[in-house]
Structure formats: structure tokens, C-alpha cells
Design a protein around this motif. Structure first.
Motif, mmCIF file in Angstrom:
data_model
loop_
_atom_site.group_PDB
_atom_site.id
_atom_site.type_symbol
_atom_site.label_atom_id
_atom_site.label_comp_id
_atom_site.label_asym_id
_atom_site.label_seq_id
_atom_site.Cartn_x
_atom_site.Cartn_y
_atom_site.Cartn_z
ATOM 1 N N PRO A 29 0.827 -1.208 0.000
ATOM 2 C CA PRO A 29 0.000 0.000 0.000
ATOM 3 C C PRO A 29 0.865 1.263 0.000
ATOM 4 C CG PRO A 29 0.150 -0.877 2.206
ATOM 5 C CD PRO A 29 0.860 -1.851 1.308
ATOM 6 N N LYS A 30 0.258 2.379 -0.277
ATOM 7 C CA LYS A 30 0.963 3.664 -0.175
ATOM 8 C C LYS A 30 1.046 4.099 1.282
ATOM 9 C CE LYS A 30 -0.352 5.308 -4.761
ATOM 10 N NZ LYS A 30 0.814 4.881 -5.431
ATOM 11 N N CYS A 31 0.035 3.745 2.067
ATOM 12 C CA CYS A 31 -0.018 4.106 3.490
ATOM 13 C C CYS A 31 -0.577 2.935 4.293
ATOM 14 C CB CYS A 31 -0.936 5.308 3.715
ATOM 15 S SG CYS A 31 -0.421 6.821 2.885
ATOM 16 N N ILE A 32 -0.236 2.892 5.574
ATOM 17 C CA ILE A 32 -0.843 1.936 6.495
ATOM 18 C C ILE A 32 -1.362 2.724 7.705
ATOM 19 C CG2 ILE A 32 0.482 -0.085 5.771
ATOM 20 C CD1 ILE A 32 2.346 0.334 8.114
ATOM 21 N N PRO A 33 -2.496 2.305 8.263
ATOM 22 C CA PRO A 33 -3.016 2.998 9.447
ATOM 23 C C PRO A 33 -2.053 2.820 10.627
ATOM 24 C CG PRO A 33 -4.703 1.602 8.457
ATOM 25 C CD PRO A 33 -3.409 1.266 7.793
ATOM 26 N N ALA A 34 -1.687 3.900 11.265
ATOM 27 C CA ALA A 34 -0.723 3.844 12.366
ATOM 28 C C ALA A 34 -1.248 2.997 13.519
ATOM 29 C CB ALA A 34 -0.398 5.252 12.834
ATOM 30 N N ASN A 35 -2.559 3.015 13.746
ATOM 31 C CA ASN A 35 -3.102 2.241 14.860
ATOM 32 C C ASN A 35 -3.138 0.741 14.594
ATOM 33 O OD1 ASN A 35 -5.212 2.123 13.046
ATOM 34 N ND2 ASN A 35 -6.763 2.890 14.472
ATOM 35 N N MET A 36 -2.822 0.317 13.377
ATOM 36 C CA MET A 36 -2.750 -1.114 13.056
ATOM 37 C C MET A 36 -1.378 -1.708 13.364
ATOM 38 S SD MET A 36 -5.537 -2.515 11.998
ATOM 39 C CE MET A 36 -4.924 -3.964 11.157
ATOM 40 N N VAL A 37 -0.383 -0.876 13.618
ATOM 41 C CA VAL A 37 0.974 -1.370 13.853
ATOM 42 C C VAL A 37 1.091 -1.899 15.279
ATOM 43 C CG1 VAL A 37 3.415 -0.747 13.935
ATOM 44 C CG2 VAL A 37 1.947 0.207 12.155
ATOM 45 N N ALA A 38 1.443 -3.182 15.384
ATOM 46 C CA ALA A 38 1.638 -3.816 16.689
ATOM 47 C C ALA A 38 3.109 -3.834 17.081
ATOM 48 C CB ALA A 38 1.083 -5.235 16.667
ATOM 49 N N GLY A 39 4.001 -3.792 16.085
ATOM 50 C CA GLY A 39 5.432 -3.826 16.357
ATOM 51 C C GLY A 39 6.219 -3.617 15.085
ATOM 52 N N ALA A 40 7.537 -3.541 15.237
ATOM 53 C CA ALA A 40 8.422 -3.344 14.082
ATOM 54 C C ALA A 40 9.706 -4.116 14.311
ATOM 55 C CB ALA A 40 8.713 -1.866 13.885
ATOM 56 N N ILE A 41 10.253 -4.650 13.222
ATOM 57 C CA ILE A 41 11.458 -5.467 13.272
ATOM 58 C C ILE A 41 12.402 -5.011 12.172
ATOM 59 C CG2 ILE A 41 12.367 -7.814 13.076
ATOM 60 C CD1 ILE A 41 9.418 -8.747 13.600
ATOM 61 N N LEU A 42 13.666 -4.768 12.506
ATOM 62 C CA LEU A 42 14.659 -4.505 11.460
ATOM 63 C C LEU A 42 14.817 -5.779 10.650
ATOM 64 C CD1 LEU A 42 17.437 -2.502 13.303
ATOM 65 C CD2 LEU A 42 16.038 -1.719 11.414
ATOM 66 N N SER A 43 14.568 -5.707 9.360
ATOM 67 C CA SER A 43 14.619 -6.912 8.529
ATOM 68 C C SER A 43 15.796 -6.906 7.562
ATOM 69 C CB SER A 43 13.308 -7.062 7.759
ATOM 70 O OG SER A 43 13.038 -5.896 7.028
ATOM 71 N N GLY A 44 16.603 -5.879 7.584
ATOM 72 C CA GLY A 44 17.773 -5.789 6.716
ATOM 73 C C GLY A 44 18.420 -4.438 6.892
ATOM 74 N N PRO A 45 19.500 -4.191 6.184
ATOM 75 C CA PRO A 45 20.203 -2.920 6.359
ATOM 76 C C PRO A 45 19.391 -1.704 5.929
ATOM 77 C CG PRO A 45 21.194 -4.218 4.607
ATOM 78 C CD PRO A 45 20.172 -5.076 5.254
ATOM 79 N N SER A 46 18.396 -1.890 5.066
ATOM 80 C CA SER A 46 17.593 -0.739 4.623
ATOM 81 C C SER A 46 16.106 -1.065 4.573
ATOM 82 C CB SER A 46 18.072 -0.263 3.255
ATOM 83 O OG SER A 46 17.926 -1.301 2.314
ATOM 84 N N SER A 47 15.655 -1.921 5.492
ATOM 85 C CA SER A 47 14.226 -2.255 5.521
ATOM 86 C C SER A 47 13.764 -2.592 6.939
ATOM 87 C CB SER A 47 13.917 -3.413 4.574
ATOM 88 O OG SER A 47 14.607 -4.572 4.963
ATOM 89 N N ILE A 48 12.490 -2.304 7.179
ATOM 90 C CA ILE A 48 11.848 -2.582 8.459
ATOM 91 C C ILE A 48 10.531 -3.274 8.170
ATOM 92 C CG2 ILE A 48 10.723 -1.534 10.475
ATOM 93 C CD1 ILE A 48 12.730 0.768 10.218
#
Length: 105
Positions: free
Chosen positions: A8-27
Motif C-alpha cells: 500500500p501507499k499508506c498503512i493505518p498507524a493504529n494497526m501497527v503492533a510492532g516493528a522489526i529490522l529486517s535488513g540494512p535498509s528495511s523494516i
């Protein structure tokens, strides 16, 4: 394994449960519905995996590509270039048939 597709172009901020570094230039953002969206950073971004902690402050209720910036706790920043949707693929399980037999002596 995960399969990436156009995101998508955008994701709803309230849908984010967590974040993980998945590579040197991606999350990878883990969403509340258990899906994942990968944020790919722009090409002039320093390696994110060097910074262990990061944060994001969206302008509104959405996290959007080409607008939001990921900031590290030590002062670096990277703009989100685009999102990729991630889906888990189903692994095929080998099945035994009548043609397969276990030989015992």
C-alpha cells in the motif's frame, strides 16, 4: 518463508503492533491482524541495522511511503521509499503413499 508483493501507499498507524529490522535498509511492520508490511528505505539511507533503536512520528493517523521518516536514536534518519506486502507461503509437506514403504528385517 515470506513472499513480497506490491504494498500500500499508506498503512493505518493504529494497526501497527510492532516493528522489526529486517535488513540494512528495511523494516517489517507487524500489524494487529498478524500480517506484515515491509518498509523499504530510500537509496541514500545509511544502514539501519547499525542503529538498534529507531522511532517514527507520523504526520497524521497514517504511515505513508515517500512522506514518513524513520529516525535513529543517535541522529540518523531514512525516508520510507515504498511498502511491500508480505505473506507467508504454505510449505508443501511430503506425503507417504502406498508406494513408499519402510523395510524392516
Amino acid at each position: 518463508e515470506w513472499i513480497e508483493k506490491k504494498g500500500p501507499k499508506c498503512i493505518p498507524a493504529n494497526m501497527v503492533a510492532g516493528a522489526i529490522l529486517s535488513g540494512p535498509s528495511s523494516i517489517d511492520f507487524v500489524l494487529r491482524n498478524r500480517s506484515r508490511v515491509r518498509a523499504l528505505m530510500d537509496t541514500d539511507c545509511p544502514a539501519l541495522d547499525f542503529y538498534r533503536n529507531f522511532y517514527l512520528q507520523p504526520d497524521d493517523d497514517y504511515i505513508c511511503a515517500k512522506r514518513e521518516t524513520i529516525r535513529s536514536r543517535v541522529g540518523g534518519s531514512c525516508r520510507i521509499e515504498k511498502f511491500k506486502s508480505k505473506r507467508c507461503c504454505v510449505r508443501r509437506v511430503a506425503r507417504f503413499t502406498d508406494h513408499a514403504a519402510l523395510l524392516l528385517d
